[in-house]
Motif scaffolding. Sequence first.
Motif, PDB file in Angstrom:
ATOM      1  N   ALA A 165       3.665  -2.622  -1.883  1.00  0.00           N
ATOM      2  CA  ALA A 165       3.353  -1.204  -2.076  1.00  0.00           C
ATOM      3  C   ALA A 165       1.851  -1.001  -2.222  1.00  0.00           C
ATOM      4  O   ALA A 165       1.319   0.064  -1.875  1.00  0.00           O
ATOM      5  CB  ALA A 165       4.078  -0.677  -3.311  1.00  0.00           C
ATOM      6  N   PHE A 166       1.150  -2.016  -2.690  1.00  0.00           N
ATOM      7  CA  PHE A 166      -0.284  -1.894  -2.937  1.00  0.00           C
ATOM      8  C   PHE A 166      -1.127  -2.053  -1.673  1.00  0.00           C
ATOM      9  O   PHE A 166      -2.351  -2.050  -1.746  1.00  0.00           O
ATOM     10  CB  PHE A 166      -0.733  -2.914  -3.983  1.00  0.00           C
ATOM     11  CG  PHE A 166      -0.213  -2.610  -5.357  1.00  0.00           C
ATOM     12  CD1 PHE A 166      -0.778  -1.609  -6.126  1.00  0.00           C
ATOM     13  CD2 PHE A 166       0.872  -3.314  -5.867  1.00  0.00           C
ATOM     14  CE1 PHE A 166      -0.294  -1.315  -7.389  1.00  0.00           C
ATOM     15  CE2 PHE A 166       1.364  -3.031  -7.125  1.00  0.00           C
ATOM     16  CZ  PHE A 166       0.796  -2.028  -7.898  1.00  0.00           C
ATOM     17  N   ASP A 167      -0.457  -2.190  -0.523  1.00  0.00           N
ATOM     18  CA  ASP A 167      -1.245  -2.228   0.714  1.00  0.00           C
ATOM     19  C   ASP A 167      -1.511  -0.820   1.238  1.00  0.00           C
ATOM     20  O   ASP A 167      -1.994  -0.658   2.353  1.00  0.00           O
ATOM     21  CB  ASP A 167      -0.577  -3.105   1.774  1.00  0.00           C
ATOM     22  CG  ASP A 167       0.731  -2.521   2.303  1.00  0.00           C
ATOM     23  OD1 ASP A 167       1.115  -1.407   1.893  1.00  0.00           O
ATOM     24  OD2 ASP A 167       1.395  -3.190   3.132  1.00  0.00           O
ATOM     25  N   ARG A 168      -1.252   0.210   0.420  1.00  0.00           N
ATOM     26  CA  ARG A 168      -1.537   1.592   0.765  1.00  0.00           C
ATOM     27  C   ARG A 168      -2.523   2.193  -0.227  1.00  0.00           C
ATOM     28  O   ARG A 168      -2.421   1.968  -1.445  1.00  0.00           O
ATOM     29  CB  ARG A 168      -0.261   2.433   0.787  1.00  0.00           C
ATOM     30  CG  ARG A 168       0.804   1.887   1.715  1.00  0.00           C
ATOM     31  CD  ARG A 168       0.389   1.958   3.170  1.00  0.00           C
ATOM     32  NE  ARG A 168       1.174   1.038   3.996  1.00  0.00           N
ATOM     33  CZ  ARG A 168       1.210   1.054   5.311  1.00  0.00           C
ATOM     34  NH1 ARG A 168       0.500   1.966   5.958  1.00  0.00           N
ATOM     35  NH2 ARG A 168       1.928   0.180   5.979  1.00  0.00           N
ATOM     36  N   ILE A 169      -3.446   2.973   0.292  1.00  0.00           N
ATOM     37  CA  ILE A 169      -4.495   3.549  -0.547  1.00  0.00           C
ATOM     38  C   ILE A 169      -3.900   4.423  -1.642  1.00  0.00           C
ATOM     39  O   ILE A 169      -4.303   4.349  -2.808  1.00  0.00           O
ATOM     40  CB  ILE A 169      -5.476   4.380   0.303  1.00  0.00           C
ATOM     41  CG1 ILE A 169      -6.168   3.513   1.355  1.00  0.00           C
ATOM     42  CG2 ILE A 169      -6.517   5.058  -0.583  1.00  0.00           C
ATOM     43  CD1 ILE A 169      -7.009   4.307   2.346  1.00  0.00           C
ATOM     44  N   ASN A 170      -2.912   5.247  -1.285  1.00  0.00           N
ATOM     45  CA  ASN A 170      -2.394   6.177  -2.286  1.00  0.00           C
ATOM     46  C   ASN A 170      -1.714   5.455  -3.436  1.00  0.00           C
ATOM     47  O   ASN A 170      -1.814   5.875  -4.598  1.00  0.00           O
ATOM     48  CB  ASN A 170      -1.434   7.179  -1.637  1.00  0.00           C
ATOM     49  CG  ASN A 170      -0.167   6.538  -1.113  1.00  0.00           C
ATOM     50  OD1 ASN A 170      -0.220   5.683  -0.227  1.00  0.00           O
ATOM     51  ND2 ASN A 170       0.971   6.932  -1.647  1.00  0.00           N
ATOM     52  N   VAL A 171      -1.029   4.338  -3.153  1.00  0.00           N
ATOM     53  CA  VAL A 171      -0.361   3.588  -4.220  1.00  0.00           C
ATOM     54  C   VAL A 171      -1.388   2.892  -5.109  1.00  0.00           C
ATOM     55  O   VAL A 171      -1.295   2.925  -6.341  1.00  0.00           O
ATOM     56  CB  VAL A 171       0.631   2.565  -3.633  1.00  0.00           C
ATOM     57  CG1 VAL A 171       1.237   1.706  -4.737  1.00  0.00           C
ATOM     58  CG2 VAL A 171       1.725   3.290  -2.852  1.00  0.00           C
ATOM     59  N   ARG A 172      -2.375   2.274  -4.493  1.00  0.00           N
ATOM     60  CA  ARG A 172      -3.414   1.618  -5.291  1.00  0.00           C
ATOM     61  C   ARG A 172      -4.096   2.623  -6.208  1.00  0.00           C
ATOM     62  O   ARG A 172      -4.293   2.367  -7.407  1.00  0.00           O
ATOM     63  CB  ARG A 172      -4.421   0.930  -4.365  1.00  0.00           C
ATOM     64  CG  ARG A 172      -5.744   0.476  -4.976  1.00  0.00           C
ATOM     65  CD  ARG A 172      -5.625  -0.148  -6.341  1.00  0.00           C
ATOM     66  NE  ARG A 172      -4.885  -1.391  -6.351  1.00  0.00           N
ATOM     67  CZ  ARG A 172      -4.185  -1.827  -7.394  1.00  0.00           C
ATOM     68  NH1 ARG A 172      -4.109  -1.079  -8.506  1.00  0.00           N
ATOM     69  NH2 ARG A 172      -3.552  -2.975  -7.356  1.00  0.00           N
ATOM     70  N   ARG A 173      -4.433   3.794  -5.689  1.00  0.00           N
ATOM     71  CA  ARG A 173      -5.144   4.783  -6.494  1.00  0.00           C
ATOM     72  C   ARG A 173      -4.216   5.455  -7.504  1.00  0.00           C
ATOM     73  O   ARG A 173      -4.652   5.880  -8.567  1.00  0.00           O
ATOM     74  CB  ARG A 173      -5.829   5.814  -5.603  1.00  0.00           C
ATOM     75  CG  ARG A 173      -6.856   5.160  -4.675  1.00  0.00           C
ATOM     76  CD  ARG A 173      -7.845   6.139  -4.099  1.00  0.00           C
ATOM     77  NE  ARG A 173      -8.713   6.653  -5.142  1.00  0.00           N
ATOM     78  CZ  ARG A 173      -8.786   7.919  -5.511  1.00  0.00           C
ATOM     79  NH1 ARG A 173      -8.002   8.827  -4.949  1.00  0.00           N
ATOM     80  NH2 ARG A 173      -9.610   8.307  -6.446  1.00  0.00           N
ATOM     81  N   LEU A 174      -2.919   5.545  -7.188  1.00  0.00           N
ATOM     82  CA  LEU A 174      -1.953   6.015  -8.183  1.00  0.00           C
ATOM     83  C   LEU A 174      -1.979   5.106  -9.406  1.00  0.00           C
ATOM     84  O   LEU A 174      -2.074   5.576 -10.552  1.00  0.00           O
ATOM     85  CB  LEU A 174      -0.541   6.036  -7.579  1.00  0.00           C
ATOM     86  CG  LEU A 174       0.613   6.144  -8.587  1.00  0.00           C
ATOM     87  CD1 LEU A 174       0.635   7.526  -9.217  1.00  0.00           C
ATOM     88  CD2 LEU A 174       1.945   5.821  -7.917  1.00  0.00           C
ATOM     89  N   PHE A 175      -1.897   3.818  -9.175  1.00  0.00           N
ATOM     90  CA  PHE A 175      -1.859   2.883 -10.298  1.00  0.00           C
ATOM     91  C   PHE A 175      -3.189   2.841 -11.040  1.00  0.00           C
ATOM     92  O   PHE A 175      -3.217   2.664 -12.260  1.00  0.00           O
ATOM     93  CB  PHE A 175      -1.432   1.488  -9.819  1.00  0.00           C
ATOM     94  CG  PHE A 175       0.056   1.318  -9.788  1.00  0.00           C
ATOM     95  CD1 PHE A 175       0.722   0.670 -10.814  1.00  0.00           C
ATOM     96  CD2 PHE A 175       0.809   1.826  -8.737  1.00  0.00           C
ATOM     97  CE1 PHE A 175       2.099   0.524 -10.802  1.00  0.00           C
ATOM     98  CE2 PHE A 175       2.186   1.697  -8.712  1.00  0.00           C
ATOM     99  CZ  PHE A 175       2.842   1.040  -9.746  1.00  0.00           C
ATOM    100  N   ILE A 176      -4.296   3.003 -10.320  1.00  0.00           N
ATOM    101  CA  ILE A 176      -5.588   3.074 -11.007  1.00  0.00           C
ATOM    102  C   ILE A 176      -5.602   4.271 -11.950  1.00  0.00           C
ATOM    103  O   ILE A 176      -6.029   4.166 -13.117  1.00  0.00           O
ATOM    104  CB  ILE A 176      -6.742   3.167  -9.988  1.00  0.00           C
ATOM    105  CG1 ILE A 176      -6.978   1.811  -9.317  1.00  0.00           C
ATOM    106  CG2 ILE A 176      -8.027   3.654 -10.667  1.00  0.00           C
ATOM    107  CD1 ILE A 176      -8.035   1.840  -8.233  1.00  0.00           C
TER     108      ILE A 176
END
Length: 646
Positions: free
Chosen positions: A537-548
């Motif tokens: 899931a973390f290979d997508r920008i929106n997911v990475r930035r959601l978790f940040i």
Amino acid sequence: MAFQVSPGVLVQERDLTSIIPAVSTSIGAVAGQFTKGPLDEIVSISSEQELVETFGKPDVNNFEYFFSAANFLQYSNTLRVVRANQTSQVNASTSGTGVLVKNTDDWTNNYASGGAAGNATFVAREAGAYGNTLLVATCPNAAAFESTTTTSQQVDQADLAVGDTTVTMDSNATAYLNVGDVIQFSTTAAGTDFDDGEQYRLTAVAATSITLVQHPRGTGGLKRVVADDSRLRRRWRYYDAVDGAPGTSTWTSDRSGANDEIHIVVVDEDGSVAGVPGQILETYNKVSKASDAKTPQGDDNYYANVIYTKSQYIWWTKHHASGSNWGNAASGTTFTAVNVPTSESLSGGSDGSAVTTGQLKTAYDKFADSETVDVGLIIAGKCDATHVENMITIAEARKDCVVFASPERADVVNVTNTNTQKDNVIDFYSTISSSSYVVFDSGYKYMYDRYNDVYRYVPLNGDMAGLTARTDLIADSWFSPAGFNRGVVRGAVKLAFNPTKTQRDELYPKRINPVATFPGQGTVLFGDKTGLASPSAFDRINVRRLFITLEKAIATASKFQLFEFNDEFTRANFRNIVEPFLREVQGRRGITDFLVVCDETNNTGQVIDRNEFIAEIFIKPARSINFITLSFVATRTGVSFDEVAG
């Protein structure tokens, strides 16, 4: 609860209003080579105009760094900038010896006490050739401000005519005259009836002659015949920019001191700053040589400190060579008289050699501490593989920001074969580490440089970070910045590499987000992958930035649980803070479901005895659409849709 030892009423409050705070994830960060500005210091910039005012205009050596920052500011108004310290980069000074004063802290720690800057009295505020245009003029006392020649210091020429520019003087007259002085001649020989309507500026002073031009026109010679033996009244060149002659301030007079006032003027000698040679940039009127001096309003009036706090162009570094007691306290001090004004051009400033990858790393390391520096989007600017790896190291250590990187310039600019461009881009990124904290784009855009009236290719990573920041503004950090709704790149005349559908199909599986131009629809970021190589899931920008966003916000709120007891009350309070926040994110389409576990099941006796507190937060992130399938089915007229649908 506090214990009372005698009868009484104890009133207490309990605050159960704690919430998850809003956090910023769209603050940009960039470092690079600039023509001016403080070195090795983070500066907050909110607009392109402020970027130019602080760090100078782009040139042929630094435009990639400048426009990476400027392009981000097209989409957002919060950017942190660090000017890298380059080899041989020094400030201009009045001694002509290059001196490196990097920033305010450097001046305070190493130069504020005076005498440590190559024997210079003043140094340009910023390193680089930019300071070589400056001139600092001082008027140290009343005699330097204005004086009148005597009968033995007068005109010694009987055949002067209108238009003459050279005047012969008595042999000892010119010792009291200075280039730049504004002078008037008496209307009668050896008289004191000076003609206020006729002023001249001295352009040269020789042993027994002076050369002049009309003031303030700057051209022409004598406007009337000047008689032999006429006397002169001279004034300091910038007399009309200040409030009369310097003397003794009230502060110093009240303390039995004298002669502390001084005028200081900063001039754009060559016109490189203001566009007009000789333009006055700053004026400091009747500041003091006394280290403890105050204005009537109570402000610091010591000239070194006034320049420190107010000047945009210079630092003070040393008193005048004859000012033996300048800088003393006012009490009982008659400050050493300097009867001649000074006019010192600054020189020796150098921009230094091109910034290196190591120097860039040092500059970007200013952003390394997540506790003291709040940034969310790191703009890599001009890239090479080592530089990108350095940026990823910073982001992964912080875990609250994302790096945006572009390929090397030579991979796509002036490469005529698009398949070669595609191969170059893939080869470049293939050596870069896998990380969900980095975003790769496919190249450079061609844009107009209005400061130099040329078109230039600049890396796209500033735009990619800008699109991400703008997504925060118009939607939320967990929305993808790509596509026709939020991913349209501004200011692109064309792309150095405009990948086709077939080429995009090769780039995307390699972690590379294509930027493509579509006729009639603009230039668009057409991918939202991070640099993570493994499927996740973390290979997508929106997911990475959601978790940040979630991690940063919840971690900030969690700090207030430190040093509380690990009991059910504290755990319930934590859940009551986190769960409403996650429900709000769910309502704003960021997540589909969540679970917060913070109870005795994961806070066992052993955990409590280790003074720990554990909370497990399970998140189902929302996913962006990357692939659309549209099926069109033709049927016979008599067929029921109920029979064929599904």
